[in-house]
Design an enzyme around this catalytic site. Structure first.
Site, short mmCIF file in Angstrom:
data_model
loop_
_atom_site.label_atom_id
_atom_site.label_comp_id
_atom_site.label_asym_id
_atom_site.label_seq_id
_atom_site.Cartn_x
_atom_site.Cartn_y
_atom_site.Cartn_z
N TYR A 93 0.82 -1.21 0.00
CA TYR A 93 0.00 0.00 0.00
C TYR A 93 0.85 1.25 0.00
CZ TYR A 93 0.78 0.95 5.00
OH TYR A 93 1.33 1.26 6.21
N LYS A 145 6.45 -1.91 1.90
CA LYS A 145 5.24 -1.33 2.52
C LYS A 145 4.09 -2.32 2.37
CE LYS A 145 3.08 3.19 3.13
NZ LYS A 145 3.12 3.19 4.60
N GLU A 175 12.19 2.10 14.46
CA GLU A 175 11.26 3.15 14.03
C GLU A 175 9.97 3.01 14.80
OE1 GLU A 175 9.75 2.62 10.02
OE2 GLU A 175 9.84 0.43 10.22
N LEU A 223 10.93 0.98 7.41
CA LEU A 223 10.33 1.45 6.17
C LEU A 223 11.03 2.77 5.82
CD1 LEU A 223 7.97 1.05 4.09
CD2 LEU A 223 6.83 2.85 5.36
#
Ligand code: PMP
Length: 284
Positions: free
Chosen positions: A32, A146, A178, A202
């Site tokens: 996505y 992702k 993260e 990411l």
């Protein structure tokens, strides 16, 4: 009534239905993107498209586009018919629909779904800063893709909510990778630290844009993992994502970052990032 886009058609939200044999539904076998727009202008668009291509290639999912300029047209049209000035595009591509089986045919036709939503107001968080908690990073080791498989992120984000925090910073071997929905940064002695881009994070579009700004300002940037103790000892901290831009972090695991106030360099970067986005808007 809001419109979505599903496999070649603009449909009312309550009419856009997908097969229960969709591999996204059965296996989270899909990818996505979330893309912001302002005054109907898509922001950081080429960065999003590059990442989209990487995600598709990494998972060998067939692209639903003959050429990517058709996507730009679809997104602009969707924004237009929904009459939304400022908001976000959610775009999902799954490997396609077929009888449930882990194995797939390389020829499968992917499913493309796009929805749109209004900008949320984060101005309170920008003024006060946010709290983050930390927990172990339990995700798989291809966080660079992702993927729509977000269960670990969902658990982490919900844990933050329960603790009245905005985000969970995930730890792998005592180093911060993260957030569950954002990238993590700390500042110490005017040097900015963030995890390097690899399979443990990411590669955020906002992260990359902010790094471009940091480099232009000739501020020292260290793309290297930092420990939880580094984070506790930081002068400033912030997080980045498409939906919020830059948010100052003022508490980590209930410990104040420095004096618990938003740092001056963070404030400067927040201002610079706004200018950076404004420059992408074409006023008619
Ligand atoms: N890391 C994770 C795990 C995310 O889900 C997101 C938001 N999608 C980000 C970082 C930030 O990425 P971006 O700046 O592209 O929104």
């Amino acid at each position: 009534m809001q419109y979505n886009y599903l496999n070649g058609k603009f449909l009312y939200k309550n009419e856009s239905k997908i097969s229960t044999e969709d591999r996204g539904f059965n296996f989270a076998d899909g990818i996505y993107e979330v893309i912001a727009f302002r005054k109907k202008n898509l922001l950081n668009y080429s960065r999003h498209i590059n990442r989209l291509k990487c995600s598709l290639q990494s998972l060998k999912i067939n692209s639903p586009f003959k050429n990517l300029s058709s996507l730009h047209f679809i997104l602009k049209y969707l924004i237009e018919i929904n009459h939304i000035e400022n908001g976000f595009i959610y775009l999902q591509i799954t490997r396609g629909s077929s009888e449930r089986n882990h194995l797939y045919s390389p020829k499968l036709k992917s499913n493309l779904f796009i929805s749109i939503f209004q900008t949320k107001n984060f101005s309170k968080y920008k003024k006060t800063g946010v709290k983050v908690i930390t927990s172990n990073d339990i995700r798989w080791k291809r966080c660079d893709i992702k993927s729509i498989s977000l269960l670990a992120n969902v658990i982490g984000k919900q844990a933050a909510f329960r603790m009245k925090a905005y985000e969970t910073w995930q730890k792998y071997k005592n180093y911060i990778t993260e957030g569950t929905t954002s990238n993590a940064f700390i500042i110490k002695n005017k040097k900015i630290f963030t995890h390097k881009k690899n399979n443990y994070i990411l590669g955020g579009v906002t992260r990359d844009a902010v790094i471009e700004i940091i480099k232009k300002k000739k501020i020292k940037l260290v793309e290297k993992k930092f420990s939880i103790d580094d984070a506790f000892g930081a002068d400033e901290a912030f997080l980045t994502s498409t939906t919020v831009g830059i948010l100052p972090v003022i508490k980590i695991d209930n410990k104040k970052v420095s004096n618990g106030k938003i740092g001056s360099l963070t404030k400067e970067l927040m201002f610079d990032y706004e200018v950076y986005l404004e420059k992408q808007i074409k006023y008619e």
